[in-house]
Design a protein around this motif. Sequence first.
Motif, PDB file in Angstrom:
ATOM      1  N   GLU A 208     -48.855  -5.428   5.330  1.00 18.38           N
ATOM      2  CA  GLU A 208     -49.169  -4.176   6.021  1.00 18.38           C
ATOM      3  C   GLU A 208     -49.755  -4.437   7.402  1.00 18.38           C
ATOM      4  N   SER A 209     -50.455  -5.583   7.529  1.00 17.45           N
ATOM      5  CA  SER A 209     -51.026  -5.906   8.843  1.00 17.45           C
ATOM      6  C   SER A 209     -49.947  -6.249   9.868  1.00 17.45           C
ATOM      7  N   LEU A 210     -48.725  -6.550   9.383  1.00 16.01           N
ATOM      8  CA  LEU A 210     -47.632  -6.822  10.313  1.00 16.01           C
ATOM      9  C   LEU A 210     -47.190  -5.547  11.036  1.00 16.01           C
ATOM     10  N   VAL A 211     -47.513  -4.405  10.443  1.00 17.46           N
ATOM     11  CA  VAL A 211     -47.213  -3.116  11.075  1.00 17.46           C
ATOM     12  C   VAL A 211     -48.540  -2.367  11.188  1.00 17.46           C
ATOM     13  N   PRO A 212     -49.425  -2.814  12.058  1.00 24.30           N
ATOM     14  CA  PRO A 212     -50.780  -2.242  12.099  1.00 24.30           C
ATOM     15  C   PRO A 212     -50.820  -0.796  12.564  1.00 24.30           C
ATOM     16  N   ASP A 213     -49.914  -0.431  13.477  1.00 23.52           N
ATOM     17  CA  ASP A 213     -49.914   0.926  14.034  1.00 23.52           C
ATOM     18  C   ASP A 213     -48.657   1.647  13.579  1.00 23.52           C
TER      19      ASP A 213
ATOM     20  N   VAL B 122     -44.894  -6.437  -2.495  1.00 27.01           N
ATOM     21  CA  VAL B 122     -44.432  -6.827  -1.167  1.00 27.01           C
ATOM     22  C   VAL B 122     -42.923  -6.686  -1.123  1.00 27.01           C
ATOM     23  N   GLY B 123     -42.376  -6.683   0.084  1.00 28.49           N
ATOM     24  CA  GLY B 123     -40.937  -6.529   0.205  1.00 28.49           C
ATOM     25  C   GLY B 123     -40.393  -7.266   1.409  1.00 28.49           C
ATOM     26  N   GLY B 124     -39.080  -7.179   1.572  1.00 24.69           N
ATOM     27  CA  GLY B 124     -38.415  -7.919   2.640  1.00 24.69           C
ATOM     28  C   GLY B 124     -38.023  -7.072   3.823  1.00 24.69           C
ATOM     29  N   ASP B 125     -38.435  -5.798   3.854  1.00 23.36           N
ATOM     30  CA  ASP B 125     -38.157  -4.951   5.010  1.00 23.36           C
ATOM     31  C   ASP B 125     -39.241  -5.129   6.067  1.00 23.36           C
ATOM     32  N   LEU B 126     -38.878  -4.878   7.307  1.00 25.58           N
ATOM     33  CA  LEU B 126     -39.857  -4.932   8.392  1.00 25.58           C
ATOM     34  C   LEU B 126     -39.375  -4.033   9.521  1.00 25.58           C
ATOM     35  N   VAL B 127     -40.297  -3.310  10.115  1.00 27.45           N
ATOM     36  CA  VAL B 127     -40.022  -2.500  11.302  1.00 27.45           C
ATOM     37  C   VAL B 127     -41.101  -2.806  12.328  1.00 27.45           C
TER      38      VAL B 127
ATOM     39  N   VAL C 291     -40.101 -14.519   4.385  1.00 30.96           N
ATOM     40  CA  VAL C 291     -39.146 -14.614   5.497  1.00 30.96           C
ATOM     41  C   VAL C 291     -39.405 -13.488   6.490  1.00 30.96           C
ATOM     42  N   ALA C 292     -39.665 -12.281   5.983  1.00 28.63           N
ATOM     43  CA  ALA C 292     -39.954 -11.164   6.879  1.00 28.63           C
ATOM     44  C   ALA C 292     -41.196 -11.447   7.714  1.00 28.63           C
ATOM     45  N   ALA C 293     -42.208 -12.061   7.091  1.00 27.35           N
ATOM     46  CA  ALA C 293     -43.426 -12.400   7.840  1.00 27.35           C
ATOM     47  C   ALA C 293     -43.136 -13.430   8.922  1.00 27.35           C
ATOM     48  N   ARG C 294     -42.260 -14.379   8.610  1.00 29.37           N
ATOM     49  CA  ARG C 294     -41.895 -15.392   9.610  1.00 29.37           C
ATOM     50  C   ARG C 294     -41.175 -14.739  10.791  1.00 29.37           C
ATOM     51  N   VAL C 295     -40.263 -13.834  10.488  1.00 32.59           N
ATOM     52  CA  VAL C 295     -39.533 -13.159  11.564  1.00 32.59           C
ATOM     53  C   VAL C 295     -40.488 -12.298  12.385  1.00 32.59           C
ATOM     54  N   ALA C 296     -41.478 -11.697  11.713  1.00 34.13           N
ATOM     55  CA  ALA C 296     -42.469 -10.906  12.454  1.00 34.13           C
ATOM     56  C   ALA C 296     -43.179 -11.767  13.486  1.00 34.13           C
ATOM     57  N   GLY C 297     -43.407 -13.027  13.156  1.00 35.76           N
ATOM     58  CA  GLY C 297     -43.994 -13.939  14.128  1.00 35.76           C
ATOM     59  C   GLY C 297     -43.083 -14.203  15.302  1.00 35.76           C
TER      60      GLY C 297
ATOM     61  N   LEU D  44     -41.192 -12.044  16.605  1.00 33.72           N
ATOM     62  CA  LEU D  44     -41.069 -10.825  17.409  1.00 33.72           C
ATOM     63  C   LEU D  44     -42.433 -10.205  17.720  1.00 33.72           C
ATOM     64  N   ASN D  45     -43.470 -11.006  17.703  1.00 33.62           N
ATOM     65  CA  ASN D  45     -44.830 -10.508  17.917  1.00 33.62           C
ATOM     66  C   ASN D  45     -45.121 -10.410  19.412  1.00 33.62           C
ATOM     67  N   ASP D  46     -45.330  -9.165  19.919  1.00 35.48           N
ATOM     68  CA  ASP D  46     -45.548  -9.026  21.357  1.00 35.48           C
ATOM     69  C   ASP D  46     -46.970  -9.382  21.779  1.00 35.48           C
ATOM     70  N   ALA D  47     -47.836  -9.743  20.792  1.00 38.10           N
ATOM     71  CA  ALA D  47     -49.171 -10.235  21.155  1.00 38.10           C
ATOM     72  C   ALA D  47     -49.086 -11.633  21.760  1.00 38.10           C
ATOM     73  N   PHE D  48     -47.993 -12.334  21.490  1.00 36.55           N
ATOM     74  CA  PHE D  48     -47.779 -13.677  22.029  1.00 36.55           C
ATOM     75  C   PHE D  48     -46.413 -13.710  22.703  1.00 36.55           C
ATOM     76  N   PRO D  49     -46.297 -13.128  23.882  1.00 39.20           N
ATOM     77  CA  PRO D  49     -44.983 -12.999  24.533  1.00 39.20           C
ATOM     78  C   PRO D  49     -44.320 -14.333  24.815  1.00 39.20           C
ATOM     79  N   GLU D  50     -45.118 -15.385  25.025  1.00 37.01           N
ATOM     80  CA  GLU D  50     -44.510 -16.692  25.304  1.00 37.01           C
ATOM     81  C   GLU D  50     -43.761 -17.251  24.092  1.00 37.01           C
TER      82      GLU D  50
END
Length: 431
Positions: A189-194, A214-219, A246-252, A254-260
């Motif tokens: 849930e923290s992967l989609v904080p807002d 938990v599940g494998g979907d992510l937005v 795997v979804a958590a890895r992909v979230a990493g 695409l994380n805009d907190a670390f644009p580099e």
Amino acid sequence: MFIAMPTLTAAVRPDVTDSTTPSLGAGVIRHVLVVDDSPSQRELLSRLIRRWGFDVRSAASGAEALALCREQPPDMVFSDWMMPGMDGLEFCRRFRRFTGPEYGYFTLITSKSDKTEIAQGLDAGADDLLVKPLNAEELRARISAGARLVAMQRELAAKSRDLAETLERLQEAYDTLDRDLRQARRIQESLVPDRERRFGPHRVSLMLQPCGHVGGDLVGVVSPGLGRIGLYGLDVSGHGITSAMVAARVAGYLNDAFPEQNLAMSPRGAFYALQPPAEVASRLNRRLTTDPGVEEYLTLCYATVDFAQGRVELVQAGHPPPLLIRADGTLEFLGSGGLPIGLVDHVTHDSLKLTLAPGDRLLIYSDGLTETETRDGSLLGEDGLTALVREALPLCGSEFLGALFNGALATMKRRDLPADDISAALLEFGA
């Protein structure tokens, strides 16, 4: 109590004693308690049973017998029915109240042969009744039969204890797993904080509903600023913990907190710019196909939005076609498919471009929504989704997405949980 003496004499002959002693208790019956208010009958029966290889104690009353039982529970009890004070029937009842896990076989000895009285003895907890005068051969046979019953009962009790211990260990393992999964859900849930984000007059709303812990979907949303965002929805193959990891890895990725480190961004001087959707899909595909620890694939819908121009460019990689909802209520499904991410190397994806006007909405959703099984056994499908969207048109933001989710649940064959994760991302242009 009376034991027929001729039978007693025969029973203690050396050939009878030696040949039958090992089979009587079969190692199960060790301690025998004889209870009788008659000293002679008590001693006679005790001596006979002792000759058959058992450890025998005796008591002259029910109260004395209970005290001996508390010291050492007997494996087998022979008690006279008619005794002063506490009779054999009451002693049997009390014996049954405090006996532990090791079952004790209880035989009442009586002169009563009436069926009603026999039933009374059995109801009190007796396993067997012997009618006077006793026959030594019959007594020996009853002991053997009792030993078999005690052996079976104790074997069953041992298996029950083993089962209880196994269930306890399983419960402990389940509780540990449940705690871990709850923590994993909080992490996911923290992967989609807002669940809602504003970009001036525009709004993005996100919904993530796993079918389990938990599940494998992510937005999510990628935003480098400067009036542009990347909006995505993805669905990892399978369900549960592996898909969630795997979804958590992909979230990493695409994380805009670390644009580099973000696959969807590239440096432009002091700022970062969004990569074209087709390039993002290509980068993500290379990352997953070259990762030896990932065997899963995922579907993806990724769109970039230029708020100033209302321009949208999107790529659909095996994900359900996003739905364009025009301000006038016109609905249009976009895209023609494409291969999922992570299946094969060097895949290219075609992008689709469109322009939004104020009041338009773009809905990205997972197949858990359209593949909801309805009460008649069919799938909700695009037609069902269209109907839900039309009903929810007066709503906005998270309320709109909640109406879609609740509407899908209302059509389900089973009303408990959806069979698949359900996720959605809603862009409201000029909201």
